[in-house]
Design a protein around this motif. Structure first.
Motif, PDB file in Angstrom:
ATOM      1  N   ALA A 113      -4.607   8.486  -5.493  1.00 46.22           N
ATOM      2  CA  ALA A 113      -3.942   9.219  -4.648  1.00 46.22           C
ATOM      3  C   ALA A 113      -4.740  10.380  -4.363  1.00 46.22           C
ATOM      4  O   ALA A 113      -4.929  11.237  -5.232  1.00 46.22           O
ATOM      5  CB  ALA A 113      -2.526   9.604  -4.979  1.00 46.22           C
ATOM      6  N   LYS A 114      -4.818  10.847  -3.229  1.00 49.78           N
ATOM      7  CA  LYS A 114      -5.832  12.026  -2.640  1.00 49.78           C
ATOM      8  C   LYS A 114      -4.932  13.033  -2.272  1.00 49.78           C
ATOM      9  O   LYS A 114      -5.416  14.262  -2.223  1.00 49.78           O
ATOM     10  CB  LYS A 114      -6.705  11.715  -1.627  1.00 49.78           C
ATOM     11  N   LEU A 115      -3.555  12.763  -2.222  1.00 54.92           N
ATOM     12  CA  LEU A 115      -2.670  13.847  -1.591  1.00 54.92           C
ATOM     13  C   LEU A 115      -1.484  14.128  -2.559  1.00 54.92           C
ATOM     14  O   LEU A 115      -1.333  13.064  -3.180  1.00 54.92           O
ATOM     15  CB  LEU A 115      -2.175  13.566  -0.096  1.00 54.92           C
ATOM     16  N   PRO A 116      -1.034  15.190  -2.676  1.00 56.22           N
ATOM     17  CA  PRO A 116       0.110  15.501  -3.448  1.00 56.22           C
ATOM     18  C   PRO A 116       1.447  14.582  -2.863  1.00 56.22           C
ATOM     19  O   PRO A 116       1.734  14.698  -2.071  1.00 56.22           O
ATOM     20  CB  PRO A 116       0.250  16.924  -3.679  1.00 56.22           C
ATOM     21  N   GLY A 117       2.283  13.930  -3.926  1.00 59.17           N
ATOM     22  CA  GLY A 117       3.577  13.589  -3.597  1.00 59.17           C
ATOM     23  C   GLY A 117       3.313  11.990  -3.394  1.00 59.17           C
ATOM     24  O   GLY A 117       4.313  11.469  -3.040  1.00 59.17           O
ATOM     25  N   TYR A 118       2.279  11.365  -3.183  1.00 59.78           N
ATOM     26  CA  TYR A 118       2.059   9.960  -2.990  1.00 59.78           C
ATOM     27  C   TYR A 118       1.892   9.278  -4.380  1.00 59.78           C
ATOM     28  O   TYR A 118       1.406   9.705  -5.452  1.00 59.78           O
ATOM     29  CB  TYR A 118       0.603   9.802  -2.240  1.00 59.78           C
ATOM     30  N   PRO A 119       2.472   8.226  -4.671  1.00 58.10           N
ATOM     31  CA  PRO A 119       2.323   7.398  -5.889  1.00 58.10           C
ATOM     32  C   PRO A 119       0.833   6.831  -5.920  1.00 58.10           C
ATOM     33  O   PRO A 119       0.334   6.768  -5.103  1.00 58.10           O
ATOM     34  CB  PRO A 119       3.301   6.310  -5.424  1.00 58.10           C
ATOM     35  N   GLN A 120       0.588   6.619  -7.382  1.00 53.72           N
ATOM     36  CA  GLN A 120      -0.784   5.893  -7.414  1.00 53.72           C
ATOM     37  C   GLN A 120      -0.787   4.439  -6.651  1.00 53.72           C
ATOM     38  O   GLN A 120       0.321   3.728  -6.689  1.00 53.72           O
ATOM     39  CB  GLN A 120      -1.017   5.642  -8.701  1.00 53.72           C
ATOM     40  N   PRO A 121      -2.058   4.186  -6.112  1.00 52.57           N
ATOM     41  CA  PRO A 121      -1.706   2.993  -5.086  1.00 52.57           C
ATOM     42  C   PRO A 121      -1.752   1.709  -5.979  1.00 52.57           C
ATOM     43  O   PRO A 121      -2.449   1.551  -7.278  1.00 52.57           O
ATOM     44  CB  PRO A 121      -3.266   3.143  -4.488  1.00 52.57           C
ATOM     45  N   GLN A 122      -1.242   0.598  -5.215  1.00 52.37           N
ATOM     46  CA  GLN A 122      -1.265  -0.659  -5.863  1.00 52.37           C
ATOM     47  C   GLN A 122      -2.493  -1.341  -4.978  1.00 52.37           C
ATOM     48  O   GLN A 122      -3.072  -1.076  -4.030  1.00 52.37           O
ATOM     49  CB  GLN A 122       0.096  -1.483  -5.438  1.00 52.37           C
ATOM     50  N   PRO A 123      -2.831  -2.507  -5.579  1.00 52.73           N
ATOM     51  CA  PRO A 123      -3.891  -3.189  -4.999  1.00 52.73           C
ATOM     52  C   PRO A 123      -3.895  -3.545  -3.243  1.00 52.73           C
ATOM     53  O   PRO A 123      -4.963  -3.351  -2.713  1.00 52.73           O
ATOM     54  CB  PRO A 123      -3.999  -4.356  -5.796  1.00 52.73           C
ATOM     55  N   ASN A 124      -2.757  -3.821  -3.116  1.00 50.91           N
ATOM     56  CA  ASN A 124      -2.556  -4.008  -1.607  1.00 50.91           C
ATOM     57  C   ASN A 124      -2.785  -2.645  -0.698  1.00 50.91           C
ATOM     58  O   ASN A 124      -2.826  -2.720   0.544  1.00 50.91           O
ATOM     59  CB  ASN A 124      -1.198  -4.598  -1.254  1.00 50.91           C
ATOM     60  N   ASP A 125      -2.545  -1.622  -1.443  1.00 50.38           N
ATOM     61  CA  ASP A 125      -2.719  -0.284  -0.578  1.00 50.38           C
ATOM     62  C   ASP A 125      -4.124   0.111  -0.316  1.00 50.38           C
ATOM     63  O   ASP A 125      -4.431   0.865   0.564  1.00 50.38           O
ATOM     64  CB  ASP A 125      -2.082   0.841  -1.356  1.00 50.38           C
ATOM     65  N   LEU A 126      -5.099  -0.450  -0.990  1.00 46.49           N
ATOM     66  CA  LEU A 126      -6.615  -0.303  -0.913  1.00 46.49           C
ATOM     67  C   LEU A 126      -7.429  -1.296   0.008  1.00 46.49           C
ATOM     68  O   LEU A 126      -8.563  -0.999   0.099  1.00 46.49           O
ATOM     69  CB  LEU A 126      -6.947  -0.275  -2.188  1.00 46.49           C
ATOM     70  N   VAL A 127      -6.657  -1.971   0.894  1.00 48.46           N
ATOM     71  CA  VAL A 127      -7.545  -3.077   1.614  1.00 48.46           C
ATOM     72  C   VAL A 127      -7.057  -2.923   3.007  1.00 48.46           C
ATOM     73  O   VAL A 127      -5.730  -2.765   3.292  1.00 48.46           O
ATOM     74  CB  VAL A 127      -7.391  -4.516   0.905  1.00 48.46           C
ATOM     75  N   ILE A 128      -7.952  -3.411   3.922  1.00 47.28           N
ATOM     76  CA  ILE A 128      -7.504  -3.699   5.245  1.00 47.28           C
ATOM     77  C   ILE A 128      -6.679  -4.943   5.515  1.00 47.28           C
ATOM     78  O   ILE A 128      -7.392  -5.908   5.254  1.00 47.28           O
ATOM     79  CB  ILE A 128      -8.825  -3.589   5.995  1.00 47.28           C
ATOM     80  N   HIS A 129      -5.602  -4.963   6.140  1.00 47.64           N
ATOM     81  CA  HIS A 129      -4.800  -5.935   6.450  1.00 47.64           C
ATOM     82  C   HIS A 129      -4.974  -6.527   7.818  1.00 47.64           C
ATOM     83  O   HIS A 129      -5.455  -5.786   8.639  1.00 47.64           O
ATOM     84  CB  HIS A 129      -3.317  -5.901   5.829  1.00 47.64           C
ATOM     85  N   GLN A 130      -4.519  -7.690   8.094  1.00 47.81           N
ATOM     86  CA  GLN A 130      -4.390  -8.595   9.073  1.00 47.81           C
ATOM     87  C   GLN A 130      -3.655  -7.263  10.147  1.00 47.81           C
ATOM     88  O   GLN A 130      -4.341  -7.229  11.354  1.00 47.81           O
ATOM     89  CB  GLN A 130      -3.847  -9.865   9.005  1.00 47.81           C
ATOM     90  N   GLN A 131      -2.562  -7.069   9.730  1.00 52.69           N
ATOM     91  CA  GLN A 131      -1.806  -6.021  10.650  1.00 52.69           C
ATOM     92  C   GLN A 131      -2.463  -4.920  11.370  1.00 52.69           C
ATOM     93  O   GLN A 131      -2.339  -4.323  12.348  1.00 52.69           O
ATOM     94  CB  GLN A 131      -0.525  -5.791   9.936  1.00 52.69           C
ATOM     95  N   ASP A 132      -3.603  -4.401  10.499  1.00 57.98           N
ATOM     96  CA  ASP A 132      -4.220  -3.273  10.801  1.00 57.98           C
ATOM     97  C   ASP A 132      -5.259  -3.346  11.775  1.00 57.98           C
ATOM     98  O   ASP A 132      -5.397  -2.892  12.807  1.00 57.98           O
ATOM     99  CB  ASP A 132      -4.994  -2.869   9.491  1.00 57.98           C
ATOM    100  N   LEU A 133      -6.001  -4.801  11.745  1.00 61.52           N
ATOM    101  CA  LEU A 133      -6.891  -5.236  12.592  1.00 61.52           C
ATOM    102  C   LEU A 133      -6.069  -5.527  13.936  1.00 61.52           C
ATOM    103  O   LEU A 133      -6.689  -5.178  15.216  1.00 61.52           O
ATOM    104  CB  LEU A 133      -7.780  -6.449  12.222  1.00 61.52           C
ATOM    105  N   GLN A 134      -5.163  -6.064  13.943  1.00 63.22           N
ATOM    106  CA  GLN A 134      -4.351  -6.307  15.184  1.00 63.22           C
ATOM    107  C   GLN A 134      -3.717  -5.207  15.738  1.00 63.22           C
ATOM    108  O   GLN A 134      -3.782  -5.151  17.134  1.00 63.22           O
ATOM    109  CB  GLN A 134      -2.964  -7.420  14.703  1.00 63.22           C
ATOM    110  N   ALA A 135      -3.465  -4.246  15.060  1.00 61.58           N
ATOM    111  CA  ALA A 135      -2.814  -2.878  15.834  1.00 61.58           C
ATOM    112  C   ALA A 135      -4.280  -2.247  16.414  1.00 61.58           C
ATOM    113  O   ALA A 135      -3.803  -1.781  17.549  1.00 61.58           O
ATOM    114  CB  ALA A 135      -2.714  -1.999  14.418  1.00 61.58           C
ATOM    115  N   VAL A 136      -5.344  -2.247  15.708  1.00 58.93           N
ATOM    116  CA  VAL A 136      -6.486  -1.600  16.731  1.00 58.93           C
ATOM    117  C   VAL A 136      -6.564  -2.671  17.781  1.00 58.93           C
ATOM    118  O   VAL A 136      -6.741  -1.849  19.025  1.00 58.93           O
ATOM    119  CB  VAL A 136      -7.787  -1.719  15.752  1.00 58.93           C
ATOM    120  N   VAL A 137      -6.753  -3.871  17.985  1.00 57.54           N
ATOM    121  CA  VAL A 137      -6.809  -4.461  18.944  1.00 57.54           C
ATOM    122  C   VAL A 137      -5.863  -4.306  20.162  1.00 57.54           C
ATOM    123  O   VAL A 137      -6.137  -4.248  21.254  1.00 57.54           O
ATOM    124  CB  VAL A 137      -6.940  -6.119  18.770  1.00 57.54           C
ATOM    125  N   ASN A 138      -4.671  -4.527  19.795  1.00 59.20           N
ATOM    126  CA  ASN A 138      -3.550  -4.196  20.558  1.00 59.20           C
ATOM    127  C   ASN A 138      -3.500  -2.852  21.297  1.00 59.20           C
ATOM    128  O   ASN A 138      -3.433  -2.651  22.622  1.00 59.20           O
ATOM    129  CB  ASN A 138      -2.248  -4.500  19.738  1.00 59.20           C
TER     130      ASN A 138
END
Length: 240
Positions: A113-138
């Motif tokens: 976590a690079k910002l205060p107040g955020y929990p340490q990341p889980q593996p899914n927090d560190l990868v680009i997901h399908q929903q992210d790509l779809q959000a950009v395309v849309n």
């Protein structure tokens, strides 16, 4: 029998069961390097390369058909103009114009976590997901994009941006991050639409907190390739 001895025997029995299970699973091979466990990945890559070759072959045949049709098809000038408009809208023809690109990438595997107040990341927090790509395309479509390319492939009405694990599966071909999306249109409107997207605003929280890759750039004048794959519907039927 003393409780300590019973516990010791139980531990040895459990260890023996684990060793037997591991041996039975591995069958005398190294589980991490057993070729049978790599077959699926190899098959996916093989099919991806094969689909790329078929796309190129299909595109060449389509060009031949278009040239023959233009030579003598008996159509009127109005019909020819209508066909050209439909080809431009369908994405099967090259498109040249001003463009922007959006590049997304996974965070480093050891990111914290690079910002205060955020929990340490889980593996899914560190990868680009399908929903992210779809959000950009849309967002780019909503910003008036005249055409969009994901990696090296043009999107059409039947395109589906899907992720399998941490790889992108697009029109029968497989890609690994970083993922680059290029859109032709008014750069100002495209950037504004990307910034206004609620889904992308949510993604930016992870970009800022955990270091996911994110870059929006002006690409100048680019030429998007025409879509060369099949346009047949396999699982849906057009509304009449």
């Amino acid at each position: 029998m003393r409780p300590a001895r019973v516990l010791t025997l139980g531990v040895f029995a459990l260890a023996g069961l684990i060793f037997f299970t591991s041996f039975d699973t591995a069958k005398g091979t190294n589980i991490r390097t057993d070729a049978s466990l790599l077959k699926l990945s190899d098959l996916i890559q093989e099919r991806s390369h094969k689909n790329q070759e078929l796309d190129a072959s299909n595109g060449a045949v389509r060009d031949d058909v278009d040239r023959l049709a233009e030579r003598d098809n008996g159509s009127t000038k109005a019909q020819d103009e209508k066909l050209k408009r439909l080809e431009a809208e369908s994405g099967t023809e090259k498109l040249r114009g001003k463009a922007i690109s959006v590049t997304l990438d996974d965070a480093p595997p050891n990111a914290t976590a690079k910002l205060p107040g955020y929990p340490q990341p889980q593996p899914n927090d560190l990868v680009i997901h399908q929903q992210d790509l779809q959000a950009v395309v849309n967002a780019l479509w909503s910003g008036g994009a005249k055409g969009i390319k994901v990696m090296d492939q043009r999107l059409v009405s039947t395109s589906a941006v899907r992720c399998v694990g941490n790889t992108l599966l697009l029109q029968g071909r497989v890609y690994s991050p970083p993922y680059k999306i290029t859109a032709v249109g008014d750069p100002g409107k495209l950037k504004k639409a990307v910034a206004a997207s609620h889904a992308i605003q949510n993604l930016m929280l992870y970009v800022n907190a955990y270091g996911l890759g994110w870059k929006v750039e002006d690409d100048g004048t680019v030429t998007l390739p025409g879509y060369s794959g099949t346009v047949d519907l396999h699982y849906a039927k057009p509304v009449k």
